[in-house]
Design an enzyme around this catalytic site. Structure first.
Site, short mmCIF file in Angstrom:
data_model
loop_
_atom_site.label_atom_id
_atom_site.label_comp_id
_atom_site.label_asym_id
_atom_site.label_seq_id
_atom_site.Cartn_x
_atom_site.Cartn_y
_atom_site.Cartn_z
N TYR A 33 0.88 -1.17 0.00
CA TYR A 33 0.00 0.00 0.00
C TYR A 33 0.92 1.21 0.00
CZ TYR A 33 -4.27 -2.66 0.85
OH TYR A 33 -5.33 -3.50 0.72
N HIS A 92 -17.11 -4.32 -0.58
CA HIS A 92 -15.74 -4.59 -0.14
C HIS A 92 -15.69 -5.74 0.87
CE1 HIS A 92 -11.59 -3.94 0.95
NE2 HIS A 92 -11.93 -3.84 2.22
#
Lengths: 621, 621
Positions: A234, A416
Site C-alpha cells: 500500500y 468490499h
C-alpha cells in the site's frame, strides 16, 4: 431476429451453402445490424458504437469482446474478435471463472467444416453440446483485424445447464483450440490454453451526465514511485490543494495508470485529511513505513476510489463531491495498492486519479457512507465453510436520528470484503419488509471491487433499515477467519455514495460481545473439552480452540441470527452520535424480497442438439 | 403425437373447423388411441384397458379420472369423464390440494365457443393462461356417459408455473364452472365448487404376479360392528385360525369395505398374537375399552395393512408372508380405524381384509421392519415451523449384526406419521454415501397412508445405513409437538416389507437424551429465563416452557444433526439384540444423492399463450 434464426437453421441443414445463399445471409446480417442499432438507440443517450463496451479477454489481447445490452429484449449482443484464429475458440461464463461447469459457445473445425454451437462443460471439463441452443450466431466474418463473431444470448434461458446473466460481476472464460477436433465431445477444457476475465456485463442503462463548461482537472498521483518487489504494497503519497483553494465540487474522476503497469495497480483511493490537520510533512512511500507521518492516520475521508476494471466515475447531474474551502483540510493522501505477485523489480509508477471539478457548486453535496460490519473478531467465519453468511445492520434508530426529513438518495456503491468474500448484497427494509436491493453481487470477487453506478437511485427514508450480508468461502482454511483489518481477516462493507450529504459516515453493527462469551461457554459444555473462556485470552485465540463440529458451526450461525447487536452510528472521525447503541435488538424482517428468477424467453430451442455450420472461408486461411 | 398437436393448433386458428377437418381430427384421435395402446402394451403384462387406473374425483362421482403412465415418454395420458357438463370444468394438481397456486387445465365456454387451456391459479385463486401450453388436448367428445376429455402431460415441463409430477402422493384438484366466462382471467377458484383427491399417479410399472393354483381365501372382518358416533375409533376384533392350521404363505390381500362405509373406514390392520399367547377370549369393541382382554397387547405382529386409497397388495412371486403352523399363535387381531367426524349414528360395519394364501410355501418368507424414530418426546418439533425435519437411523452396526450375509430385499413400503407430517423419505447409504431412495413422498399426507410397491426392489446389505427423514408442519401449533403414541404427538416411521425375513423387526433411533438436558440448560443460560431443567419435570413440560426464539429453534435443529444417538435394534416383542446401543455416533454422510430434476421435454410450447378452441357440439346440449 427470427428471420435470421431461420436462415441459420437452413444453412445448417444444407452444409455447403450456395453463393446465393451466402449473399442472402450477408443481406440478413446487415438487417440484423440495423436492428441492433435501433436497440442501441433505445437508451436515453445514443452510445457511440453499437457495441459501447469493450474489454480484452487475454493478456495478449488475442481475444477482444465487445457487447451491448438490450434491456427491453433482456438480451446481450456479443461481438467476439479473434485476432489469431487457429482451429477454434471457446468463450463463455461460469460461476467464478472456472472452466468446468461453464456455459460456453464453441467455434471449432473438424478440418473440413467450421461449426458454432452452444455448449457446456461438465465437472471434469468435458464439453457437451447443449440440447437447447440459446447462444444464437448472427454473423461470422473475416475482417482485417481477425475473425469476427456476432451472436446474442438472452439473460436467462430457463435451461438448467445455462448461466443466468445477472447484475454484478460476471466471470468470462475463454480458451483457444490449437487443432481440429472430430467432434465437440472430443474437447476437454483441461488440455487447452484458457483464462478468465471479470466484468460487469449488465452495465447500467443510464446516460452520462454532461460536464459543466467550467470543468477543470487535477491529477493526484504518485511521482515515480519505485514499486517494491513484494506481493502487496500500500503506497501512501501526500499532496496538497493549492493555497486558498475554495470550495469546489468534484463531478467526475478517472484513473491514470502508468503505461505497462496496468496489471500491477490493483486499486487506488484519494483521502482528505481531517479539518483539524493544518499541515502534513511531505511523504511518498509504503503506508506501513516507520517514516510515515503519524498524522496521516487522520486522513481517511474518501474523495475518490478506483479499482481494477472500473472506468470513469460520474456524479449525477445535480450532485458533486465537495472539497476545498474553509472547514476542510488542504491535505490529501493518495493510497495505491500495488499487487506484484511475481516480484517484478525496478518498475516506476506514477499512477493516480484525475479529478474533474467545478467552482460552480451543484445543488447537492455528495456523501459516502460505510454500511456493513464493524471490524471486530466477534464476527467470525468457521473454517471449511463454502457459503457462510455474516450480516451487518444500519438500524432504523440510526437512520431516524441522522437522515434529513426528505431522506437520502444512493446513486453508487462499492462492495468490499477481503479474500474469502464471494457474495455481497445490501437490502433496504421498511417497517420490517424488504423493499429493494441497494446493490447485489452474487459472483463478487475481492479482486474486482469497482464503484458501480446503481441502475436505479435508491432513496432511504428515516426509519429505514439497511442490511448488508456477505457470503464467505473458507473451504481452504484450518482456523476460523475473524473480522479485522488484516488481509487474512475479513470485512463486510458497502460504501454507498449518496446525496445530500449528512453527518452519518458509518452505520455498521456487530453482535453484542457478551453473547460470544456465552457461546464459548456452551461450546465448552457440549464438547466436554477445554475451550478457554477466560477474558485474558483474545477472541481470535478462543475461536482457534473451538472444535468445529456441526453443532458449534450451527450454533454460531444461530447466534449471529439472534443475538442483540451493538451499533456504530458514527459521524466522521469515529465519533458516535449521541444515544444508546449497545444491546440493540436485531431488526425483525417479516417479509423478504423474492429471489430473482430468470424470465424464460418466449421462443426457444431453434435447432435442438445441432451445431450451426459456419461459413468463414476456410479455417486455415 | 406432434401431428395431432399440429392439427389442434390449426383448429385453433380456424375457429369453426369444417366437416372435413373435424373428420380428420377424429381420424387422428383414433391414431392416438392406437399409440396409447402400444404404449400400454410396453409393460410386461397387458393391462385390461388403455387407462388401467381410475378414481372418482368428487363424492358424487360427477368427475371420473382414468389415466395411464408412459415411463418411456415420461408422460401421463389422462381421460377425464365429466358426467354433468354445465359450463366448464377445471382439473389439475397442487402441492397439498389447495386451489391456489395450482397447475390446471380448464375447459370453459364463453357462451359461444368452448375452449381448452393449460392454466395456473395464483395465490389468490385467480386463473391465468400458461405462456407455455404443456397439457395437450388429444380429444374431446360426447359419450353416452358424459363429456370425455383426453389429454396428456409430461411429468416435468421446466415451466416454473407447472407442477412437477413425482413419485408418491399427488393432490389432484377439481372444480365446476356453473356459467360461461368471458375469459379465463375472469375465473377465480374461490367462487367455485371445488375439491381435492389424493392419488399416487405414477403407479409402479410392474406386473401383477400370478396367484398360485391352490390359492385359498380367508376373510378377517368385524361382524356388524356398530360404528361409534365419535370422530376417532380404533375397533379391535379378535379372531382365530382354524385348529391345526398349518404353516401357509399369504400371497395377496385386499380390503373388504362394507358398502356405504367407504368414507368411514380409514385404515385396517391384521395382527398376529405372540407365539406364547395360547388363548385369547373373544372380543369385538373399541380398542380402548376396559373390557378389552389384557393379553391383546401381545398381538402386534403385522400380517396385513390397508389404508384409504390402497388397492390389493401382492407379494413378489417367490415371496409369501408366513402364518399358521407351529411356533405361531392361532390368534389374530383386526384393528379398524373408523373416522367419523360427522358423528353418524347407527351405522353397522363388517369391513375387513381378505387374505389370499397358499399351502405351497414359496421360496422366501416376507418380513416387515419398522424404520425411523423411536416414539419418545426427546424428538420434538418446535411450534410455528412449516418444514421441520426429524431423522431416524438404522445404523451399520445394527444391519451388520442382524442381516443375513446376502442381505435383504425391500419390495414395499408404508410411510407413517401423525397429523403434522408433510414429507417422508428413506435413503440407503453405504460407506457414508447415499446410494438409493428406498421410498420418498414429497407430498405425503397422513390421510393417505398406502402400502406402496416399490418401483424397483432395494437390496440392503450388511453395514448399510437406512436414514428416514420426516418433514413436519406445526404452523398452527402454540406448543412443541413431541414424539409419542398420541394422535397429537408425532411419529416418523417407514414400515418396509422385505424378504427373506430376519429377526430384526425394528431399527430406529432417538437423540441421546442427555443432550436434551444440556439443551434445556443452554436455553436457560441464553434466555436468562427459568426453563425448569429439574429431572422430575417431564420432557414435554420442559419443551412447553422453552421460549421459541430463532436461537432456541436453530440450536435444537443443530443438536438433532449432531448429538449421538440411542439405537433400538430390536427383535420382535421389543427385545433388543445384544450389544451397546446407547451413545452411538450419528452416521456420517459424505456424499448426498442429487435432488431429482425434471427432464425438460425436447419439444415444447406448441401454441404459446393461446387456448385451443374445442369442438364438442355446443356446451348446453
Amino acid at each position: 431476429m427470427s428471420q435470421w434464426g431461420g436462415r441459420a437453421h437452413r444453412a445448417m441443414q444444407v452444409p455447403s451453402p450456395s453463393m446465393r445463399e451466402v449473399a442472402s445471409m450477408y443481406g440478413t446480417a446487415v438487417a440484423v445490424f440495423l436492428v441492433i442499432l435501433v436497440a442501441a438507440l433505445q437508451g436515453s443517450a445514443p452510445p457511440k458504437s453499437p457495441f459501447p463496451y469493450r474489454i480484452p479477454l487475454d493478456p495478449k489481447k488475442s481475444l477482444e469482446l465487445s457487447w451491448n445490452v438490450s434491456y427491453t429484449q433482456e438480451t446481450i449482443y456479443f461481438q467476439l474478435l479473434v485476432r489469431e484464429f487457429k482451429a477454434g475458440v471457446l468463450f463463455g461464463m461460469s460461476d467464478r471463472g472456472e472452466l468446468e461447469n461453464a456455459d460456453l459457445v464453441v467455434l471449432w473445425t473438424d478440418g473440413v467444416k467450421d461449426y458454432f454451437g452452444d455448449a457446456w462443460s461438465d465437472e471434469r471439463g468435458q464439453i457437451h453440446l447443449d440440447p437447447q441452443q440459446d447462444y444464437q450466431l448472427l454473423q461470422a466474418r473475416r475482417t482485417p483485424e481477425g475473425l469476427c463473431l456476432l451472436f446474442k444470448r438472452p439473460f436467462g434461458t430457463c435451461d438448467p445447464k445455462d448461466y443466468f446473466i445477472e447484475d454484478g460481476t460476471v466471470h468470462l472464460v475463454y480458451g483457444f483450440l490449437e487443432e481440429p477436433f472430430r467432434s465437440l465431445e472430443a474437447i476437454n477444457t483441461s488440455g487447452l490454453q484458457t483464462g478468465l476475465q471479470r466484468v460487469q456485463l449488465l452495465k447500467p442503462d443510464i446516460s452520462v451526465p454532461a460536464l459543466p463548461l467550467d470543468v477543470r482537472t487535477m491529477e493526484i498521483r504518485a511521482q515515480d514511485a519505485l514499486i517494491p518487489d513484494k506481493e502487496t504494497t500500500y503506497w501512501c503519497h501526500v499532496t496538497e490543494l493549492p493555497a486558498g483553494f475554495s470550495r469546489h465540487h468534484i463531478v467526475m474522476y478517472e484513473p491514470i495508470i502508468t503505461k505497462g503497469n496496468e496489471a500491477l495497480v490493483h486499486h487506488m483511493e484519494v483521502f482528505q485529511c481531517a479539518p483539524q490537520i493544518e499541515s502534513v510533512p511531505p511523504f511518498s512511500g509504503p503506508c506501513d513505513s516507520k517514516m510515515k507521518p503519524d498524522r496521516l492516520k487522520y486522513c481517511r475521508h474518501v474523495l475518490a476510489a478506483w479499482a481494477l476494471g472500473a472506468k470513469a466515475f460520474y456524479y449525477p447531474e445535480e450532485v458533486g463531491l465537495a472539497f476545498g474551502g474553509p472547514g476542510s483540510s488542504r491535505f490529501l493522501r493518495l493510497e495505491v495498492h500495488y499487487h506484484n505477485p511475481e516480484n517484478i523489480q525496478g518498475r516506476n509508477d506514477s499512477s493516480g486519479i484525475r479529478l474533474y471539478y467545478t467552482a460552480t457548486l451543484r445543488r447537492y453535496d455528495a456523501g459516502i457512507m460505510e454500511l456493513g460490519l464493524v471490524y471486530t473478531p466477534v464476527m467470525a467465519i468457521p473454517p471449511r465453510e463454502t457459503a457462510f453468511v455474516l450480516t451487518g445492520y444500519c438500524t432504523d434508530k440510526c437512520t431516524n436520528l441522522t437522515l434529513p426529513p426528505s431522506g437520502i438518495h444512493i446513486f453508487a456503491s462499492q462492495l468490499h470484503t477481503h479474500l474469502t468474500g464471494r457474495k455481497v448484497v445490501t437490502v433496504l427494509a421498511r417497517d420490517g419488509r424488504e423493499k429493494e436491493i441497494v446493490n447485489r453481487d452474487d459472483h463478487y470477487s475481492p479482486h474486482f471491487q469497482e464503484i458501480r453506478m446503481l441502475k436505479k437511485i435508491v432513496s432511504v427514508q428515516r426509519g429505514d433499515v439497511l442490511i448488508t450480508s456477505c457470503t464467505y468461502d473458507t473451504g481452504d482454511k484450518k482456523l476460523a477467519t475473524v473480522g479485522g483489518y488484516g488481509i487474512n481477516e475479513e470485512m463486510c462493507v458497502n460504501y454507498v455514495h449518496y446525496y445530500p450529504q449528512t453527518q452519518l459516515e458509518l452505520c455498521k453493527s456487530t453482535m453484542e460481545p457478551g453473547f460470544l462469551q456465552m457461546y464459548f461457554h456452551t461450546v465448552n459444555r457440549f464438547s466436554g473439552e477445554e475451550v478457554c473462556t477466560c477474558p485474558q485470552v483474545s477472541v481470535p485465540e478462543r475461536f482457534a480452540s473451538v472444535p468445529w463440529n456441526s453443532f458449534n458451526r450451527d450454533m454460531l450461525k444461530a447466534l449471529y441470527g439472534f443475538a442483540p447487536i451493538s451499533m456504530h452510528c458514527n459521524k466522521s472521525s469515529a465519533v458516535s452520535f449521541e444515544g444508546e447503541w449497545n444491546w440493540q435488538p436485531l431488526p425483525k424482517i417479516i417479509s423478504k424480497l423474492k429471489e430473482p428468477t430468470p424470465r424464460c424467453p418466449a421462443s426457444r430451442g431453434q435447432s435442438p442438439a445441432n451445431p450451426t455450420v459456419v461459413s468463414i472461408g476456410g479455417s486455415k486461411s
